[in-house]
Design a protein around this motif. Structure first.
Motif, PDB file in Angstrom:
ATOM      1  N   GLU A  74       0.818  -1.337  -0.006  1.00 38.09           N
ATOM      2  CA  GLU A  74       0.040   0.001   0.113  1.00 38.09           C
ATOM      3  C   GLU A  74       0.721   1.276   0.142  1.00 38.09           C
ATOM      4  OE1 GLU A  74      -3.584   1.700   2.463  1.00 38.09           O
ATOM      5  OE2 GLU A  74      -2.837  -0.043   3.120  1.00 38.09           O
ATOM      6  N   GLN A  75       1.998   1.222   0.892  1.00 41.05           N
ATOM      7  CA  GLN A  75       2.816   2.559   0.741  1.00 41.05           C
ATOM      8  C   GLN A  75       3.488   2.483  -0.642  1.00 41.05           C
ATOM      9  OE1 GLN A  75       4.644   0.374   3.660  1.00 41.05           O
ATOM     10  NE2 GLN A  75       3.239   1.201   5.163  1.00 41.05           N
ATOM     11  N   SER A  76       3.752   1.586  -1.181  1.00 36.82           N
ATOM     12  CA  SER A  76       4.235   1.599  -2.639  1.00 36.82           C
ATOM     13  C   SER A  76       3.221   2.348  -3.504  1.00 36.82           C
ATOM     14  CB  SER A  76       4.589   0.356  -3.293  1.00 36.82           C
ATOM     15  OG  SER A  76       5.660  -0.263  -2.321  1.00 36.82           O
ATOM     16  N   ALA A  77       2.001   1.909  -3.552  1.00 33.78           N
ATOM     17  CA  ALA A  77       0.752   2.641  -4.099  1.00 33.78           C
ATOM     18  C   ALA A  77       0.880   4.015  -3.972  1.00 33.78           C
ATOM     19  CB  ALA A  77      -0.457   1.850  -3.970  1.00 33.78           C
ATOM     20  N   ASN A  78       0.977   4.392  -2.600  1.00 37.59           N
ATOM     21  CA  ASN A  78       0.947   5.834  -2.432  1.00 37.59           C
ATOM     22  C   ASN A  78       2.092   6.575  -2.976  1.00 37.59           C
ATOM     23  OD1 ASN A  78      -1.482   5.537  -0.799  1.00 37.59           O
ATOM     24  ND2 ASN A  78      -0.332   5.064   1.181  1.00 37.59           N
ATOM     25  N   ALA A  79       3.175   5.997  -3.011  1.00 38.72           N
ATOM     26  CA  ALA A  79       4.256   6.496  -3.533  1.00 38.72           C
ATOM     27  C   ALA A  79       4.162   6.721  -5.013  1.00 38.72           C
ATOM     28  CB  ALA A  79       5.530   5.795  -3.384  1.00 38.72           C
ATOM     29  N   VAL A  80       3.476   5.856  -5.554  1.00 43.59           N
ATOM     30  CA  VAL A  80       3.221   5.879  -7.178  1.00 43.59           C
ATOM     31  C   VAL A  80       2.454   7.176  -7.370  1.00 43.59           C
ATOM     32  CG1 VAL A  80       2.217   4.766  -9.096  1.00 43.59           C
ATOM     33  CG2 VAL A  80       3.696   3.572  -7.550  1.00 43.59           C
ATOM     34  N   LYS A  81       1.295   7.378  -6.484  1.00 43.93           N
ATOM     35  CA  LYS A  81       0.465   8.279  -6.822  1.00 43.93           C
ATOM     36  C   LYS A  81       1.228   9.787  -6.536  1.00 43.93           C
ATOM     37  CE  LYS A  81      -3.588   5.446  -5.634  1.00 43.93           C
ATOM     38  NZ  LYS A  81      -4.680   5.288  -4.484  1.00 43.93           N
ATOM     39  N   GLU A  82       2.104   9.844  -5.732  1.00 47.44           N
ATOM     40  CA  GLU A  82       2.555  10.960  -5.445  1.00 47.44           C
ATOM     41  C   GLU A  82       3.542  11.409  -6.671  1.00 47.44           C
ATOM     42  OE1 GLU A  82       4.777  11.003  -1.724  1.00 47.44           O
ATOM     43  OE2 GLU A  82       3.019  10.887  -0.621  1.00 47.44           O
ATOM     44  N   ARG A  83       4.151  10.260  -7.208  1.00 48.18           N
ATOM     45  CA  ARG A  83       5.045  10.449  -8.302  1.00 48.18           C
ATOM     46  C   ARG A  83       4.120  10.955  -9.564  1.00 48.18           C
ATOM     47  NH1 ARG A  83       8.588   6.159 -10.296  1.00 48.18           N
ATOM     48  NH2 ARG A  83       9.316   7.865 -11.673  1.00 48.18           N
ATOM     49  N   PRO A 172      11.372  -2.538  -4.578  1.00 47.21           N
ATOM     50  CA  PRO A 172      11.133  -2.281  -6.031  1.00 47.21           C
ATOM     51  C   PRO A 172      11.654  -0.594  -6.097  1.00 47.21           C
ATOM     52  CG  PRO A 172       9.159  -2.133  -4.758  1.00 47.21           C
ATOM     53  CD  PRO A 172      10.276  -2.931  -3.859  1.00 47.21           C
ATOM     54  N   TYR A 173      12.022  -0.332  -7.044  1.00 48.20           N
ATOM     55  CA  TYR A 173      12.667   1.177  -7.298  1.00 48.20           C
ATOM     56  C   TYR A 173      11.712   2.363  -6.974  1.00 48.20           C
ATOM     57  CZ  TYR A 173      10.037   1.551 -11.772  1.00 48.20           C
ATOM     58  OH  TYR A 173       8.992   1.610 -12.531  1.00 48.20           O
ATOM     59  N   PHE A 174      10.449   2.020  -7.148  1.00 47.24           N
ATOM     60  CA  PHE A 174       9.594   3.323  -6.792  1.00 47.24           C
ATOM     61  C   PHE A 174       8.941   3.236  -5.129  1.00 47.24           C
ATOM     62  CE2 PHE A 174       7.439  -0.552  -8.562  1.00 47.24           C
ATOM     63  CZ  PHE A 174       6.693  -1.138  -7.470  1.00 47.24           C
ATOM     64  N   GLU A 175       9.740   2.224  -4.350  1.00 42.39           N
ATOM     65  CA  GLU A 175       9.581   2.702  -2.991  1.00 42.39           C
ATOM     66  C   GLU A 175      10.311   3.601  -2.540  1.00 42.39           C
ATOM     67  OE1 GLU A 175       6.961   0.157  -1.555  1.00 42.39           O
ATOM     68  OE2 GLU A 175       8.304   0.726  -0.082  1.00 42.39           O
ATOM     69  N   THR A 176      11.296   4.315  -3.209  1.00 35.69           N
ATOM     70  CA  THR A 176      12.124   5.445  -2.658  1.00 35.69           C
ATOM     71  C   THR A 176      11.380   6.670  -3.217  1.00 35.69           C
ATOM     72  OG1 THR A 176      13.226   5.487  -4.726  1.00 35.69           O
ATOM     73  CG2 THR A 176      14.232   4.274  -2.870  1.00 35.69           C
ATOM     74  N   VAL A 185      14.666  15.081  -4.504  1.00 40.89           N
ATOM     75  CA  VAL A 185      14.084  14.195  -3.565  1.00 40.89           C
ATOM     76  C   VAL A 185      12.737  14.797  -3.398  1.00 40.89           C
ATOM     77  CG1 VAL A 185      13.948  13.641  -1.212  1.00 40.89           C
ATOM     78  CG2 VAL A 185      16.022  13.706  -2.379  1.00 40.89           C
ATOM     79  N   ILE A 186      11.401  13.834  -3.381  1.00 45.15           N
ATOM     80  CA  ILE A 186      10.243  14.310  -3.431  1.00 45.15           C
ATOM     81  C   ILE A 186       9.923  14.914  -2.098  1.00 45.15           C
ATOM     82  CG2 ILE A 186       7.991  13.629  -3.481  1.00 45.15           C
ATOM     83  CD1 ILE A 186       8.764  11.620  -5.686  1.00 45.15           C
ATOM     84  N   TYR A 187       9.385  15.811  -1.948  1.00 44.65           N
ATOM     85  CA  TYR A 187       8.713  16.507  -0.703  1.00 44.65           C
ATOM     86  C   TYR A 187       7.376  16.101  -0.376  1.00 44.65           C
ATOM     87  CZ  TYR A 187       7.732  20.050   2.748  1.00 44.65           C
ATOM     88  OH  TYR A 187       7.343  20.814   3.754  1.00 44.65           O
TER      89      TYR A 187
END
Length: 913
Positions: A74-83, A172-176, A185-187
């Motif tokens: 789920e955190q990875s999904a949120n990171a994708v949405k932020e990206r 996965p790379y999109f976890e960062t 760096v994403i704020y």
């Protein structure tokens, strides 16, 4: 080749580990589509895909991203949405709005796909989004390195951002939270601190660490995207929160300021705060909700006592009170929105000037501010002059309030366009701009009326309402009020009154959808949008300079005034306000008006344009309803046939069929008599004969009635009272023919025993037969009835365009026939003659029985002579009584009919003279 290899690899994996049918289908779909997607998104030529090792690595990485279930949560999904949000924001700021909108629509399709939502693979929709963003971001953001092709540069750059070694395979790379597109760096926008996420040393180099300014820009972009996507976080109405909340923020900054400042600087900051959130402070006080200087204000503040800036503060208070109040009328809401949008340059000036004063880049001198604020305050005064006067929204009727507002704007926009600089009058230009914006709700109501037949005027601001009476739709004007007098808007009321019968016909015939579909070219566009475009087009003939002048810029746009030290809620507040008021349409209208010559008739052009659009719809609906009633429903032909049958002009009463009908009635066979009358009606050979139903409850023709139960459209024109009125002449005609048949069928009487009596009965019979013929063919009654009927038929020959017009002509005919029938029955002529005929039949049959030879058996041969003499005496006396009655009837008939004939002759002479 590559596609076949991937399919073999996927098949080998399925053999090693049993998989469900959905997983097998997913793997086959990935192996078939992912290589082509990578090729299209990166722009790699098809012939080089088999020889490019980098391309194979990209395909393998994409397949791993979509297939590996353990590496996505789920955190990875949120990171994708932020990206994704961050990527779309950068596209918008780089003026690639169309690309961002396309990505947003495609993302919405993916997120709302029911198959992806129910798929057993967790977060499959976010995997697809990550795959798309990873390649699309490179496609949009990265340029070719010097000495290399764009495709190879994109491949190498993407591979440099991916962690594909064995050590990081599980992560996965999109976890960062590293931004693969801008090396920053994403704020996290939900926090007040800048959070740097731990990233692989291969992906973030020291020279790629963003500067503070870059972090702030990225932070603004993230907040901006969150405002653009209301689904992420809902906000209050910006026009009601910006001035108050921003004023509270400025007041807090002033309270927290620890640096010493002069009295003049403090006065200037308080003065600027008062434009946003008026309150009692060091130099100002609120008295009766009006801002005034304190009596104990500083000496330098007292210099403002006679300055027009205090009047500008009061004008801003009035505007803010009107804009921020909770309007319940859409017309006033549109008007307030226009005021807020036109007030934007003034607000930008105030925000910019306060920023410069607070940061020390502007001298804190009151006189300098008054000099710089001359143009913005002039615009503020223009907008304050637009506020409606003498309107009480709490007590006045809603329709009267809206008409007063629009009438006031029409008057202001019609003022003479004179100016020293050869520009249009600013008052008139502002009023015309606000009038065009305020007419939006009226146009929406008219649009709804034309589309559905209903005004959808829930707040009651439109001066018409829908009314249903006797299964007919009508549109009536609301109760007149002296405050609702708006002569410049009379053309709208006139249009509704002219088109109301035709729109009501569409509603009553349930043909609104067919009308809209047939005239889609006219009704497909929103009336307000078309009205605005045509108005701007008409202004082109009067323009003497560039029509697309920018709006007055007293300061940079408010979005460009953001500072790094703004807290998160202020960023969100400013961005939301900017998104709300940054609508170029109203500024374009104002610029187009100001580009015209001073003599441009704004109000006349606006009225002419709207009248033209409404008249086009009126012509279309008039032609459509005329064809609808005449061709589809054949309403006029049906009405003409029904009236002809009831008036007996279209009813062929052949003697044979009528005699059979009366014989069945004489034998009280009502069912057979009803069918016989149906045969008579079908003898008209009309296609409408089947719509008439005969109701005969008994053998008494006074109770017979014709009905039209199947013709529902005809029943809207001829209702039950009118149908009952039509049945009166129909019953009279049938009863008259029945009386004639009854007189013809009377038996012959023997004149041997009572010759004088038989002659009297024969005289009465002849007089009644003549009277019955006069009932049907009397010159006076027939001429009047036939003339009324002829006038009605002439009216029906003219095609009607509405049910109301057809019903009006029908009611006129019914009213005239009702008066004629009431006058005819006042003297008792038809009913009296029919009663005489019934009475004659009884006397005739009684005399027949007395004169018949078969009655001799009554006197027995054994009876005494006295009894025989007494019986014969009574018989002669009874016959003499009948004869005297016949003589009396003849005398009454002669006197009555002579009087009637004399009166009819006098009437006939008056009519012919």
């Amino acid at each position: 080749m590559l596609e076949s290899e991937t399919e073999l690899n996927s098949e080998s994996e399925t053999e090693a580990a049993p998989a469900s049918e959905e997983e097998l289908r997913l793997k086959r779909s990935i192996a078939r589509n992912v290589p082509q997607l990578v090729q299209l998104l990166l722009g790699i030529p098809e012939e080089s895909t088999g020889t490019s090792d980098n391309y194979k690595q990209l395909v393998a990485c994409a397949e791993q991203t979509l297939l590996v279930t353990e590496s996505f949560n789920e955190q990875s999904a949120n990171a994708v949405k932020e990206r994704l949000s961050d990527f779309m924001l950068r596209l918008r700021l780089k003026e690639l709005k169309d690309v961002a909108d396309d990505i947003r629509s495609e993302t919405k399709i993916v997120l709302e796909d029911p198959w992806l939502a129910e798929h057993p693979m967790k977060e499959l929709a976010c995997r697809l989004m990550e795959f798309y963003v990873s390649i699309s971001s490179l496609k949009q953001e990265l340029g070719p390195e010097e000495g290399s092709s764009p495709q190879e540069n994109q491949e190498h750059t993407w591979l440099r951002y991916l962690a594909l070694d064995d050590e990081e395979e599980d992560e996965p790379y999109f976890e960062t939270d590293h931004d693969s597109d801008s090396n920053t760096v994403i704020y996290n926008a939900n926090s007040n601190l800048q959070q740097e996420v731990e990233v692989s040393p291969r992906t973030v180099l020291p020279e790629h660490i963003p500067a503070a300014e870059q972090l702030f820009n990225q932070r603004v972009e993230t907040v901006y995207e969150q405002i653009l996507m209301p689904s992420i976080r809902g906000e209050d109405d910006p026009r009601r929160t910006f001035a108050t909340d921003y004023g509270e923020y400025l007041h807090e900054q002033l309270q927290l300021c620890e640096q010493p400042m002069s009295e003049e600087r403090l006065l200037l900051r308080e003065l600027l705060i008062m434009f946003f959130a008026p309150r009692s402070c060091g130099n100002f006080v609120l008295i009766d909700r009006r801002l005034q200087l304190r009596e104990d204000a500083t000496q330098i503040a007292q210099t403002l006592a006679h300055s027009p800036i205090l009047e500008s503060l009061w004008q801003m208070q009035q505007l803010r009170q009107f804009i921020d109040c909770s309007h319940r009328l859409e017309t006033f809401i549109c008007f307030a929105q226009g005021l807020e949008q036109l007030l934007l340059p003034v607000m930008e000036f105030l925000v910019d000037y306060e920023n410069r004063v607070r940061r020390g880049t502007e001298l804190g001198m009151v006189q300098q501010f008054l000099h710089a604020a001359v143009a913005p305050m002039a615009r503020l005064q223009l907008l304050a002059d637009m506020l409606p006067l003498g309107i009480d929204l709490d007590s006045d009727p809603p329709a009267a309030c809206c008409l007063q507002l629009l009438q006031q704007l029409f008057k202001l926009s019609a003022k003479p366009q004179t100016s020293e600089d050869n520009f249009p009058n600013c008052h008139a230009a502002m009023a015309a701009t606000l009038l065009l914006h305020s007419l939006k709700e009226y146009c929406r109501i008219l649009d709804s009326w034309w589309q559905t037949g209903s005004f959808q005027n829930h707040s009651g601001e439109f001066p018409f309402r829908q009314h249903h009476l006797d299964c007919m739709t009508s549109y009536v004007k609301v109760e007149k009020d002296r405050r609702s007098h708006a002569p410049r808007l009379r053309f709208i009321s006139r249009h509704v009154q002219q088109a109301a019968p035709f729109v009501a016909t569409l509603c009553d015939t349930r043909c609104n959808e067919q009308f809209v579909a047939k005239h889609y070219d006219i009704l497909k566009d929103d009336l307000y949008d078309t009205f605005k475009l045509l108005f701007l087009h008409e202004l082109c003939c009067y323009q003497v300079r560039c029509a697309h002048q920018p709006r007055p810029q007293y300061a940079p746009e408010i979005l460009k005034q953001l500072q790094m030290d703004y807290p998160e809620h202020v960023l969100r507040l400013i961005i939301a306000y900017h998104n709300y008021v940054q609508q170029a349409s109203i500024h374009t209208v104002l610029a187009s008006i100001l580009a015209c010559s001073p003599d441009v008739p704004l109000a006349k052009i606006m009225r002419k344009t709207l009248k033209q659009l409404l008249h086009t719809r009126l012509l279309a609906v008039r032609c459509y309803t005329k064809q609808l009633l005449q061709v589809k429903f054949q309403l006029q032909d049906k009405l003409q046939y029904l009236v002809g049958v009831c008036m007996a002009t279209a009813l062929p009463l052949q003697p044979q069929k009528c005699d059979r009908f009366f014989e069945l009635l004489e034998d009280k066979q009502t069912t057979a008599a009803t069918w016989q009358l149906r045969v008579i009606l079908e003898g008209t050979f009309s296609p409408f004969s089947s719509m008439i139903f005969v109701h005969l409850p008994s053998s008494n023709l006074a109770e017979i009635a014709l009905k039209v139960p199947s013709a529902w459209m005809l029943r809207r024109v001829v209702q039950l009272p009118q149908m009952e009125l039509l049945n009166i002449p129909f019953r009279l005609t049938l009863r008259t023919h029945q009386a004639q048949w009854m007189l013809r069928s009377l038996p012959q009487l023997s004149q041997a025993k009572a010759k004088r009596l038989v002659k009297a009965l024969m005289a009465i019979k002849m007089r009644l037969a003549k009277a019955l013929r006069e009932i049907i063919q009397h010159p006076v009654r027939s001429c009047e009835a036939q003339q009324i009927h002829r006038n009605f038929l002439e009216a029906l020959q003219q095609p009607s365009s509405s049910l109301q017009g057809l019903r009006h002509s029908s009611l006129k005919f019914f009213h005239q026939m009702s008066q004629l029938l009431s006058e005819s029955t006042a003297d008792g002529d038809p009913e009296e003659i029919l009663a005489w005929a019934q009475y004659l039949k009884k006397l005739w049959l009684r005399v027949q029985d007395l004169l018949a030879d078969a009655n001799d058996f009554v006197v027995c041969s054994e009876s005494s002579p006295y009894y025989k003499w007494a019986y014969k005496t009574l018989e002669e006396r009874y016959l003499q009584t009948i004869r005297r009655r016949c003589v009396a009837c003849i005398w009454v008939m002669r006197q009555k009919w002579q009087y009637c004939h004399k009166k009819y002759k006098q009437i006939h002479l008056v009519e012919t003279s």
